[in-house]
Design an enzyme around this catalytic site. Structure first.
Site, mmCIF file in Angstrom:
data_model
loop_
_atom_site.group_PDB
_atom_site.id
_atom_site.type_symbol
_atom_site.label_atom_id
_atom_site.label_comp_id
_atom_site.label_asym_id
_atom_site.label_seq_id
_atom_site.Cartn_x
_atom_site.Cartn_y
_atom_site.Cartn_z
ATOM 1 N N LYS A 77 75.206 -45.992 49.121
ATOM 2 C CA LYS A 77 76.341 -45.907 50.048
ATOM 3 C C LYS A 77 77.623 -45.527 49.308
ATOM 4 O O LYS A 77 77.699 -45.666 48.078
ATOM 5 C CB LYS A 77 76.518 -47.254 50.755
ATOM 6 C CG LYS A 77 76.855 -48.411 49.813
ATOM 7 C CD LYS A 77 76.771 -49.764 50.521
ATOM 8 C CE LYS A 77 77.087 -50.915 49.576
ATOM 9 N NZ LYS A 77 76.883 -52.220 50.207
ATOM 10 N N TYR A 305 109.241 -44.731 39.375
ATOM 11 C CA TYR A 305 109.886 -45.275 40.572
ATOM 12 C C TYR A 305 110.456 -46.666 40.325
ATOM 13 O O TYR A 305 109.771 -47.535 39.781
ATOM 14 C CB TYR A 305 108.882 -45.355 41.720
ATOM 15 C CG TYR A 305 108.473 -44.020 42.279
ATOM 16 C CD1 TYR A 305 109.422 -43.091 42.710
ATOM 17 C CD2 TYR A 305 107.130 -43.681 42.373
ATOM 18 C CE1 TYR A 305 109.031 -41.871 43.226
ATOM 19 C CE2 TYR A 305 106.725 -42.460 42.897
ATOM 20 C CZ TYR A 305 107.689 -41.558 43.324
ATOM 21 O OH TYR A 305 107.310 -40.350 43.832
HETATM 22 C C1 LIG Z 1 75.954 -52.954 49.383
HETATM 23 C C2 LIG Z 1 74.738 -53.636 49.889
HETATM 24 C C3 LIG Z 1 73.652 -53.896 49.031
HETATM 25 C C4 LIG Z 1 73.731 -53.660 47.539
HETATM 26 O O1 LIG Z 1 74.292 -54.794 46.947
HETATM 27 P P1 LIG Z 1 74.589 -54.863 45.376
HETATM 28 O O2 LIG Z 1 75.161 -56.213 45.187
HETATM 29 O O3 LIG Z 1 75.540 -53.760 45.099
HETATM 30 O O4 LIG Z 1 73.280 -54.675 44.701
HETATM 31 C C5 LIG Z 1 72.497 -54.426 49.576
HETATM 32 N N1 LIG Z 1 72.418 -54.705 50.896
HETATM 33 C C6 LIG Z 1 73.453 -54.508 51.743
HETATM 34 C C7 LIG Z 1 73.314 -54.872 53.174
HETATM 35 C C8 LIG Z 1 74.647 -53.986 51.261
HETATM 36 O O5 LIG Z 1 75.684 -53.808 52.103
#
Ligand SMILES: *Cc1c(COP(=O)(O)O)cnc(C)c1O
Length: 415
Positions: A77, A305
């Site tokens: 993702k 800034y």
């Molecule tokens: C992001 C996610 C993972 C992966 O988790 P990690 O801690 O990065 O291994 C697994 N399952 C779901 C539902 C997630 O949203």
């Protein structure tokens, strides 16, 4: 496989190395890593992230061995945690991952558009993409009878949606509550008998995977086992169960399930900070830029800034073309360091949208000199963990914040 999709899923448009994946046509073929930049080679770019596919492959193999004999879902993702959706997916599948996991249906469609045929689960609901995703053989998640009805409405005789029923075992984010679970599995069984859906999996997500030995993990594992029994009692026969994330896999393997879902570990993040073998994980990304200007300022001059920093002495400043729009956290200004000319120097003043200023003192630094923002630390540069600490966050947020102006170069052996 070519998918008719309304518009372009966002992550299909994130640029990766020009040498390999810069065009939509090229992204349909299996990515070949670009040759590593040779010593002294200058591609002239302002900022680049070097993604070591060899590290991702090695991390995948190690995590797969921890999950075995269960399967491993590679979670890609958010553009593969910023490393590039398709290159990470292809590399992980080549190194032992059996499934791909994404949050959004559009991310799954981008994988299909790139020609990947591996099983994919996308867990967030997204009505606009549901029909195309189901036609593209992307498995979807359901937490309620409403979810199930929407999914069933998108099914057709040619295309039966593959559903993973989600049980809330304690994270309280998504998933059916224990109270609602019998009615959800009952509705799913009813739809399955009528040929409208197939329940392929039952799953949940850990709240304390990154806490070694936390009793919450065992409790969630037991709750999922019980939920699967209820589903079977209602006539369902899910082939897959999955619960553990990276931290979970490190300490519990697949936590009694037939698959684990790992994201962070693929990219070298060790959520357990060395408490469960995670020192085997290798950081996959190095972020680099170059000096675009050097100037001298007198003692007492304010910089950036609001003049949030004043030169305590006469000094020289180097300007780098990375700012918070590129993922350099504004909150790290005044704390962070960067490697230039083999030395760590402080980031001074406020980080702006596109630029940051370094106090290089008497170092021999010139325009165009390369700068390492973070690496695996072997060259003396700060690490991702250093940046996370300076910004008061976790490495995941730094990685996924690296913006689209940073070119991704793929290096290393993806096998
Ligand atoms: C992001 C996610 C993972 C992966 O988790 P990690 O801690 O990065 O291994 C697994 N399952 C779901 C539902 C997630 O949203």
């Amino acid at each position: 496989m070519v998918i008719e999709a309304p518009g372009n899923p966002r992550h299909a448009a994130v640029p990766v190395s020009r040498a390999t994946l810069g065009t939509p046509e090229a992204s349909r073929v299996r990515p070949r890593p670009a040759p590593p930049p040779r010593q002294g080679e200058d591609r002239g770019e302002l900022a680049w992230a070097t993604v070591d596919l060899g590290a991702i492959a090695a991390n995948t193999r190690w995590l797969a061995s921890r999950a075995a004999p269960a399967g491993l879902m590679a979670v890609v993702k958010a553009n593969g945690f910023g490393h590039g959706l398709v290159p990470v997916a292809t590399t992980a599948l080549g190194a032992g991952a059996t499934w791909l996991g994404v949050a959004r249906l559009g991310e799954g469609l981008a994988l299909r558009t790139a020609g990947l045929t591996a099983p994919i689960l996308a867990w967030l609901p997204d009505p606009a993409w549901l029909g195309p995703a189901i036609r593209a053989a992307i498995d979807v998640s359901a937490s309620s009878t409403d979810d199930l009805e929407r999914i069933a409405a998108a099914s057709s005789r040619q295309c039966r949606p593959q559903v993973h029923l989600k049980l809330d075992t304690g994270l309280h984010r998504a998933g059916a509550t224990a109270d609602a679970w019998p009615s959800v599995v009952d509705a799913a069984a009813h739809l399955e008998r009528r040929g409208r859906i197939h329940v392929r999996g039952v799953w949940s997500h850990l709240s304390h995977g990154d806490v070694l030995g936390d009793p919450q993990n065992a409790g969630q594992q037991a709750a999922l086992t019980e939920g699967v029994e209820v589903a079977r009692a209602h006539g369902l026969a899910p082939e897959l169960t999955h619960l553990a994330n990276t931290g979970g896999v490190q300490q519990l393997g697949a936590a009694g399930c037939s698959m684990a879902r790992v994201g962070a570990g693929l990219y070298g993040i060790d959520p357990l900070a060395g408490e469960a073998g995670g020192e085997r994980l290798r950081a996959a990304m190095t972020l680099s830029t170059r000096v675009i200007g050097v100037r001298q300022v007198a003692a007492g001059e304010g910089v950036g800034y609001g003049h949030a920093w004043r030169a305590p002495r006469q000094t020289r400043l180097a300007l780098v073309p990375l700012g918070y729009a590129d993922g350099i956290p504004r909150s790290a200004g005044g704390r962070a360091q960067i490697l230039v000319a083999g030395t760590r120097v402080p980031v001074v003043g406020r980080v702006s949208m596109d630029q940051a200023v370094l106090d290089v003192g008497d170092l021999r630094v010139r325009q165009d000199d390369p700068v390492t923002v973070f690496s695996d630390g072997s060259d003396g540069a700060p690490t991702l963990l250093d940046w996370a600490a300076w910004a008061g966050t976790i490495p995941h947020e730094i990685l996924t914040g690296i913006g689209p102006r940073v070119v991704r170069h793929l290096v290393g052996d993806a096998r």
